[in-house]
Design an enzyme around this catalytic site. Structure first.
Site, PDB file in Angstrom:
ATOM      1  N   ASP A 294       0.803  -1.228   0.000  1.00 44.75           N
ATOM      2  CA  ASP A 294       0.000   0.000   0.000  1.00 44.75           C
ATOM      3  C   ASP A 294       0.841   1.285   0.000  1.00 44.75           C
ATOM      4  O   ASP A 294       0.338   2.355  -0.313  1.00 44.75           O
ATOM      5  CB  ASP A 294      -0.927   0.027   1.229  1.00 44.75           C
ATOM      6  CG  ASP A 294      -1.871  -1.160   1.249  1.00 44.75           C
ATOM      7  OD1 ASP A 294      -2.160  -1.688   0.167  1.00 44.75           O
ATOM      8  OD2 ASP A 294      -2.310  -1.564   2.340  1.00 44.75           O
TER       9      ASP A 294
ATOM     10  N   GLU B 224      -9.010   1.011  -4.582  1.00 41.07           N
ATOM     11  CA  GLU B 224     -10.099   0.360  -3.831  1.00 41.07           C
ATOM     12  C   GLU B 224     -10.708   1.295  -2.778  1.00 41.07           C
ATOM     13  O   GLU B 224     -11.889   1.204  -2.463  1.00 41.07           O
ATOM     14  CB  GLU B 224      -9.635  -0.944  -3.188  1.00 41.07           C
ATOM     15  CG  GLU B 224      -8.545  -0.768  -2.135  1.00 41.07           C
ATOM     16  CD  GLU B 224      -8.190  -2.076  -1.424  1.00 41.07           C
ATOM     17  OE1 GLU B 224      -8.951  -3.045  -1.499  1.00 41.07           O
ATOM     18  OE2 GLU B 224      -7.125  -2.089  -0.764  1.00 41.07           O
TER      19      GLU B 224
HETATM   20  O1  F6P Z   1      -2.551  -4.055   3.072  1.00 36.75           O
HETATM   21  C1  F6P Z   1      -2.397  -4.831   1.939  1.00 36.75           C
HETATM   22  C2  F6P Z   1      -3.748  -5.163   1.335  1.00 36.75           C
HETATM   23  O2  F6P Z   1      -3.517  -5.968   0.195  1.00 36.75           O
HETATM   24  C3  F6P Z   1      -4.621  -3.960   0.974  1.00 36.75           C
HETATM   25  O3  F6P Z   1      -4.246  -3.346  -0.227  1.00 36.75           O
HETATM   26  C4  F6P Z   1      -5.986  -4.601   0.943  1.00 36.75           C
HETATM   27  O4  F6P Z   1      -6.997  -3.652   1.226  1.00 36.75           O
HETATM   28  C5  F6P Z   1      -5.913  -5.622   2.048  1.00 36.75           C
HETATM   29  O5  F6P Z   1      -4.531  -5.890   2.261  1.00 36.75           O
HETATM   30  C6  F6P Z   1      -6.614  -6.915   1.773  1.00 36.75           C
HETATM   31  O6  F6P Z   1      -6.528  -7.688   2.910  1.00 36.75           O
HETATM   32  P1  F6P Z   1      -6.831  -9.252   2.975  1.00 36.75           P
HETATM   33  O7  F6P Z   1      -5.741  -9.953   2.222  1.00 36.75           O
HETATM   34  O8  F6P Z   1      -6.826  -9.560   4.424  1.00 36.75           O
HETATM   35  O9  F6P Z   1      -8.146  -9.432   2.309  1.00 36.75           O
END
Ligand code: F6P
Length: 321
Positions: free
Chosen positions: A130, A225
């Site tokens: 991120d 997102e």
């Molecule tokens: O923090 C990294 C990330 O990939 C974000 O970009 C995303 O919102 C989130 O983690 C998704 O999390 P998870 O893999 O727990 O669904």
């Protein structure tokens, strides 16, 4: 205090480059005559006694692998007093003198709270796709994730151009528009929607309709997102313009794959730096890359909201369309 034994863990979302950091911490730690333990599944492993001594060979063959050999998890229990107390018991049980925590800002807030309560020396290594850690320009994994998203967008462009279609492509980034902005400029995309800037969908539609009138028939609009869902935005565009629009969510594909040379080199440098920081008696800080230099940032600063530097990107995306 002389540091004799350290432990390393990865926590939160995995990022490409975490394995090279682990390799660096383990091998440099041993080089500095330290014993190095690996904690499996992040904070969960510290609470549940999932630790193992790592030797030189235990990190062989991982420099080019995405993910993390230590596994990772999101652990709500570590935010509780009981969870932290159990983690501290294990630190005492193994005589661990310092922790290296590889993760993003959620991991650093947890580390900061744990340090304040138990005074355990902790150094964070900024690793997250991120790129949302305050005071740090580039986190480990960002470059790889951006290039993965770019590769996908280049492929989508082939279809967009051939079928003269509009595509809305959703990228990750949580509350940050960094991936979206970077990839939109590099991918020659026509527009980008990010949480840091108010979205004007009418303006986007106006541009599309105007573009169509002068012969511009294909569009790729990147949406972070945190700014909305590709499906919803594609639906609105069709509703307002009458033009067929496709939505693509790149999702977790952005978290995987071989780390780029940039992600690896950063990882290998920061791993040794974190070990040096522990040996020097430093704590409660994160290490990362800023203005071309590896630097230290205190956790308190690192966990604040990071302001996205637009760097002229938005303007260029519009002008160069
Ligand atoms: O923090 C990294 C990330 O990939 C974000 O970009 C995303 O919102 C989130 O983690 C998704 O999390 P998870 O893999 O727990 O669904």
């Amino acid at each position: 205090m002389t540091i004799k034994k350290i432990a390393v863990l990865t926590t939160g979302g995995d990022a490409p480059g975490m394995n090279p950091v682990i390799r660096s911490v383990v091998r440099y730690g041993i080089n500095q005559k330290l014993e190095v333990m690996g904690v499996f599944r992040g904070w969960w492993g510290l609470i549940n006694d999932e630790l193992k001594v790592l030797d030189q060979r235990s990190v062989s063959g991982i420099i080019n692998q995405g993910g993390t050999i230590l596994k990772t998890a999101r652990c709500a229990e570590f935010r509780t007093e009981e969870g932290q107390a159990r983690a501290h018991e294990n630190i005492k049980k193994y005589n661990i003198d310092g922790l290296v925590v590889i993760g993003g800002n959620g991991s650093f807030s947890a580390a900061h709270a744990f340090y304040k309560k138990y005074n355990v020396p902790i150094i964070g290594i900024a690793a997250s796709i991120d790129n949302d850690i305050n005071g740090i320009d580039y986190t480990i994994g960002t470059d790889t994730a951006v290039n993965t998203a770019l590769d996908a967008i280049d492929k989508i462009r082939d279809t967009a151009t051939s079928m003269e279609r509009i595509f809305v492509v959703e990228v990750m980034g949580r509350e940050s528009g960094f991936i979206a902005l970077t990839v939109a400029l590099a991918g020659g995309c026509e527009d980008v929607l990010i949480p840091e800037k108010k979205i004007d969908i009418e303006e986007v539609c106006h541009e599309i309709v105007h573009g169509n009138l002068i012969g511009k028939m294909s569009w790729i609009i990147v949406v972070a997102e945190g700014a909305g869902k590709a499906e919803d935005i594609a639906g609105k565009i069709t509703e307002m313009t009458g033009l067929e629009t496709r939505a693509v969510v790149l999702g977790h594909v952005q978290r995987g794959g071989r780390p780029t040379a940039f992600s690896r080199d950063l990882a290998l440098n920061l791993g040794t730096m974190a070990v040096d920081c522990l040996i020097a008696g430093k704590t409660d800080i994160a290490v990362g890359l800023t203005a071309g230099k590896v630097i230290e940032v205190d956790f308190e600063t690192a966990i604040q909201k990071k302001e996205l530097k637009f760097n002229n990107f938005l303007r260029l995306i519009r002008i160069l369309t």
